[in-house]
Design an enzyme around this catalytic site. Sequence first.
Site, PDB file in Angstrom:
ATOM      1  N   SER A   1       0.833  -1.209   0.000  1.00  0.00           N
ATOM      2  CA  SER A   1       0.000   0.000   0.000  1.00  0.00           C
ATOM      3  C   SER A   1       0.865   1.255   0.000  1.00  0.00           C
ATOM      4  CB  SER A   1      -0.861  -0.018   1.269  1.00  0.00           C
ATOM      5  OG  SER A   1      -1.483   1.222   1.464  1.00  0.00           O
TER       6      SER A   1
ATOM      7  N   TYR B   1      -1.369  -0.673  10.581  1.00  0.00           N
ATOM      8  CA  TYR B   1      -1.693  -1.296   9.288  1.00  0.00           C
ATOM      9  C   TYR B   1      -0.530  -1.094   8.311  1.00  0.00           C
ATOM     10  CZ  TYR B   1      -3.468  -1.672   4.549  1.00  0.00           C
ATOM     11  OH  TYR B   1      -3.594  -1.995   3.226  1.00  0.00           O
TER      12      TYR B   1
ATOM     13  N   LYS C   1       2.373  -3.798   6.545  1.00  0.00           N
ATOM     14  CA  LYS C   1       2.720  -3.938   5.122  1.00  0.00           C
ATOM     15  C   LYS C   1       4.231  -3.777   4.935  1.00  0.00           C
ATOM     16  CE  LYS C   1      -1.284  -4.732   3.420  1.00  0.00           C
ATOM     17  NZ  LYS C   1      -1.574  -5.999   2.775  1.00  0.00           N
TER      18      LYS C   1
HETATM   19  P1  NAD Z   1     -10.827  -7.058   1.194  1.00  0.00           P
HETATM   20  O1  NAD Z   1     -11.012  -7.046   2.670  1.00  0.00           O
HETATM   21  O2  NAD Z   1     -11.996  -6.846   0.334  1.00  0.00           O
HETATM   22  O3  NAD Z   1     -10.140  -8.436   0.750  1.00  0.00           O
HETATM   23  C1  NAD Z   1      -9.255  -9.135   1.578  1.00  0.00           C
HETATM   24  C2  NAD Z   1      -9.722 -10.585   1.607  1.00  0.00           C
HETATM   25  O4  NAD Z   1      -8.831 -11.328   2.417  1.00  0.00           O
HETATM   26  C3  NAD Z   1     -11.115 -10.745   2.198  1.00  0.00           C
HETATM   27  O5  NAD Z   1     -11.889 -11.553   1.354  1.00  0.00           O
HETATM   28  C4  NAD Z   1     -10.854 -11.437   3.548  1.00  0.00           C
HETATM   29  O6  NAD Z   1     -11.925 -12.284   3.893  1.00  0.00           O
HETATM   30  C5  NAD Z   1      -9.574 -12.190   3.252  1.00  0.00           C
HETATM   31  N1  NAD Z   1      -8.727 -12.450   4.418  1.00  0.00           N
HETATM   32  C6  NAD Z   1      -8.297 -11.571   5.347  1.00  0.00           C
HETATM   33  N2  NAD Z   1      -7.519 -12.204   6.245  1.00  0.00           N
HETATM   34  C7  NAD Z   1      -7.432 -13.486   5.851  1.00  0.00           C
HETATM   35  C8  NAD Z   1      -6.770 -14.613   6.356  1.00  0.00           C
HETATM   36  N3  NAD Z   1      -6.047 -14.556   7.471  1.00  0.00           N
HETATM   37  N4  NAD Z   1      -6.889 -15.785   5.701  1.00  0.00           N
HETATM   38  C9  NAD Z   1      -7.636 -15.876   4.571  1.00  0.00           C
HETATM   39  N5  NAD Z   1      -8.300 -14.836   4.056  1.00  0.00           N
HETATM   40  C10 NAD Z   1      -8.201 -13.653   4.691  1.00  0.00           C
HETATM   41  O7  NAD Z   1      -9.669  -6.011   0.882  1.00  0.00           O
HETATM   42  P2  NAD Z   1      -9.147  -5.504  -0.522  1.00  0.00           P
HETATM   43  O8  NAD Z   1      -9.503  -4.078  -0.630  1.00  0.00           O
HETATM   44  O9  NAD Z   1      -9.517  -6.439  -1.580  1.00  0.00           O
HETATM   45  O10 NAD Z   1      -7.591  -5.561  -0.238  1.00  0.00           O
HETATM   46  C11 NAD Z   1      -6.783  -6.646  -0.674  1.00  0.00           C
HETATM   47  C12 NAD Z   1      -5.362  -6.395  -0.206  1.00  0.00           C
HETATM   48  O11 NAD Z   1      -4.910  -5.157  -0.754  1.00  0.00           O
HETATM   49  C13 NAD Z   1      -5.205  -6.277   1.299  1.00  0.00           C
HETATM   50  O12 NAD Z   1      -4.015  -6.925   1.680  1.00  0.00           O
HETATM   51  C14 NAD Z   1      -5.098  -4.789   1.534  1.00  0.00           C
HETATM   52  O13 NAD Z   1      -4.344  -4.488   2.675  1.00  0.00           O
HETATM   53  C15 NAD Z   1      -4.387  -4.333   0.280  1.00  0.00           C
HETATM   54  N6  NAD Z   1      -4.667  -2.922  -0.066  1.00  0.00           N
HETATM   55  C16 NAD Z   1      -5.951  -2.503  -0.168  1.00  0.00           C
HETATM   56  C17 NAD Z   1      -6.216  -1.169  -0.446  1.00  0.00           C
HETATM   57  C18 NAD Z   1      -7.634  -0.657  -0.511  1.00  0.00           C
HETATM   58  O14 NAD Z   1      -7.835   0.538  -0.291  1.00  0.00           O
HETATM   59  N7  NAD Z   1      -8.627  -1.482  -0.786  1.00  0.00           N
HETATM   60  C19 NAD Z   1      -5.157  -0.276  -0.657  1.00  0.00           C
HETATM   61  C20 NAD Z   1      -3.858  -0.752  -0.560  1.00  0.00           C
HETATM   62  C21 NAD Z   1      -3.617  -2.084  -0.257  1.00  0.00           C
HETATM   63  C1  WQD Z   2      -9.894   9.758   0.964  1.00  0.00           C
HETATM   64  C2  WQD Z   2     -10.137  11.243   1.161  1.00  0.00           C
HETATM   65  C3  WQD Z   2     -10.451  11.882   3.458  1.00  0.00           C
HETATM   66  C4  WQD Z   2     -14.223   9.671   3.987  1.00  0.00           C
HETATM   67  C5  WQD Z   2      -7.237   4.711   3.020  1.00  0.00           C
HETATM   68  C6  WQD Z   2      -6.145   4.073   3.840  1.00  0.00           C
HETATM   69  C7  WQD Z   2      -5.000   3.674   2.950  1.00  0.00           C
HETATM   70  C8  WQD Z   2      -5.464   2.803   1.772  1.00  0.00           C
HETATM   71  C9  WQD Z   2      -6.634   3.410   1.065  1.00  0.00           C
HETATM   72  C10 WQD Z   2      -5.156   0.469   2.251  1.00  0.00           C
HETATM   73  C11 WQD Z   2      -9.394  11.824   2.364  1.00  0.00           C
HETATM   74  C12 WQD Z   2     -11.720  12.116   2.660  1.00  0.00           C
HETATM   75  C13 WQD Z   2     -13.056  10.225   3.486  1.00  0.00           C
HETATM   76  C14 WQD Z   2     -15.315  10.522   4.273  1.00  0.00           C
HETATM   77  C15 WQD Z   2     -14.003  12.405   3.535  1.00  0.00           C
HETATM   78  N1  WQD Z   2      -5.893   1.513   2.199  1.00  0.00           N
HETATM   79  N2  WQD Z   2     -12.948  11.564   3.268  1.00  0.00           N
HETATM   80  N3  WQD Z   2     -15.156  11.858   4.042  1.00  0.00           N
HETATM   81  O1  WQD Z   2      -7.544   7.695   3.906  1.00  0.00           O
HETATM   82  O2  WQD Z   2      -6.665   8.168   1.570  1.00  0.00           O
HETATM   83  O3  WQD Z   2      -6.707   5.867   2.402  1.00  0.00           O
HETATM   84  O4  WQD Z   2      -7.647   3.780   1.982  1.00  0.00           O
HETATM   85  O5  WQD Z   2      -3.981   0.360   2.095  1.00  0.00           O
HETATM   86  O6  WQD Z   2      -4.106   3.002   3.758  1.00  0.00           O
HETATM   87  O7  WQD Z   2      -5.702   5.011   4.802  1.00  0.00           O
HETATM   88  O8  WQD Z   2      -8.828   6.950   1.849  1.00  0.00           O
HETATM   89  O9  WQD Z   2     -11.171   7.003   1.118  1.00  0.00           O
HETATM   90  O10 WQD Z   2     -10.660   7.087   3.590  1.00  0.00           O
HETATM   91  O11 WQD Z   2     -10.145   9.061   2.178  1.00  0.00           O
HETATM   92  O12 WQD Z   2     -13.933  13.606   3.361  1.00  0.00           O
HETATM   93  O13 WQD Z   2     -16.370  10.075   4.760  1.00  0.00           O
HETATM   94  O14 WQD Z   2     -11.525  11.438   1.444  1.00  0.00           O
HETATM   95  O15 WQD Z   2     -10.244  12.904   4.382  1.00  0.00           O
HETATM   96  O16 WQD Z   2      -9.006  13.126   2.009  1.00  0.00           O
HETATM   97  P1  WQD Z   2      -7.405   7.293   2.510  1.00  0.00           P
HETATM   98  P2  WQD Z   2     -10.284   7.463   2.207  1.00  0.00           P
END
Ligand code: NAD
Ligand code: WQD
Length: 335
Positions: free
Chosen positions: A124, A148, A152
């Site tokens: 991330s 978190y 990562k």
């Molecule tokens: P998500 O929660 O929709 O998907 C994650 C999946 O992993 C879920 O289906 C959950 O049930 C499964 N899971 C969690 N822990 C597990 C375990 N111990 N064993 C087996 N399954 C497990 O999330 P996502 O948005 O699809 O994210 C996928 C990956 O990408 C995550 O590692 C997340 O940290 C990373 N990521 C997500 C974002 C985002 O904003 N969505 C941003 C950056 C990184």
């Molecule tokens: C986006 C913008 C808020 C909600 C998060 C995690 C990051 C990554 C992606 C996994 C910001 C604003 C939000 C609301 C708002 N996940 N906001 N009202 O915080 O950039 O990232 O998700 O790796 O680690 O921190 O995403 O969608 O929460 O916020 O005004 O109800 O929207 O302040 O500027 P963020 P977000």
Amino acid sequence: MNILLTGGAGYIGSHTAVVLSQAGHEVVLLDNFCNSSPSVLERLQKILGKALPCVEADVRNTDAVERVLREYKIDAVIHFAGLKAVGESVANPVLYYANNVQGSISLLQAMQKVGVKTLVFSSSATVYGEPQYLPYDEDHPTKPMNPYGQSKLQTEKILRDLAISDADWKITSLRYFNPVGAHESGLIGEDPNGIPNNLMPYIAKVASGELPHLNIFGDDYETRDGTGERDYIHVMDLAEGHEAAISYLENCCRGFEVINLGTGKSVSVLELISAYEEVIGCKIKKFITKKRPGDLPVYYAQANKAKKLLNWIAIRSVGDICETTQRFSAAKIIA
Ligand code: NAD
Ligand code: WQD
């Protein structure tokens, strides 16, 4: 290739499953459904016209992962499984290190036993922390601001050490920016339980009437319009980035490589809301509230490395993001 997607029933995993399967790969999902539902499997079947094998297991169960790797003759793994809520990680860091770091170690142990040494890891942009400069490139210092992000970064360090220790490993860590949007069918998308933490699902729930209004967390940042700016990337672009990463690992990569997946552009909260309003043809009720603690004013990706190494760029627009999100949200209400 035979590719295992841990966390494959989740938001990004399910979209990646579609792209990989349509590209001709054999895809196997492994998920414990702690943040997803088995119902996604039927929807994937509708999109693909065939069922994908899915094993219900926790990645921390090394023996179960090992069995799956052997049974399906897996060549490569994409490790999505993890917990991702920043606030929850601050409240319960042990849960996050146990699931995200221990889960990754367990997966690596199973892969080592079977001799599968090709891995894509879901990292991330949150690993960078406070920007020293923007856009963040992959050499930007890493200083995550919450457990978190630490989970990562620690996993990335383990992966780097592993690749140094054994030259047969091919590992790419993809640092995603803000994944949003849904599959064009409207059948799969992001569907958080309860009140969403993130902006896009929150906007969708206000638009559908599930929530009364949106809170905009601050409008006096030093940004274009005072609201926060982020690099929102369409989940189908992201999914295609994983396909590109798999080809890269298959053909060129050795060792450990970190690659940003973002668009290289920032969009403000107000800009995203107005793009959504354009799609639905009416205004979204919103109020300006105080800043959310821990939020950064602005960050976005330097996306050149992905273009150079993976031959991949994000091609979908903010309009595409809003349109597909709305299609998924509307389909959910009818279902
Ligand atoms: P998500 O929660 O929709 O998907 C994650 C999946 O992993 C879920 O289906 C959950 O049930 C499964 N899971 C969690 N822990 C597990 C375990 N111990 N064993 C087996 N399954 C497990 O999330 P996502 O948005 O699809 O994210 C996928 C990956 O990408 C995550 O590692 C997340 O940290 C990373 N990521 C997500 C974002 C985002 O904003 N969505 C941003 C950056 C990184
Ligand atoms: C986006 C913008 C808020 C909600 C998060 C995690 C990051 C990554 C992606 C996994 C910001 C604003 C939000 C609301 C708002 N996940 N906001 N009202 O915080 O950039 O990232 O998700 O790796 O680690 O921190 O995403 O969608 O929460 O916020 O005004 O109800 O929207 O302040 O500027 P963020 P977000």
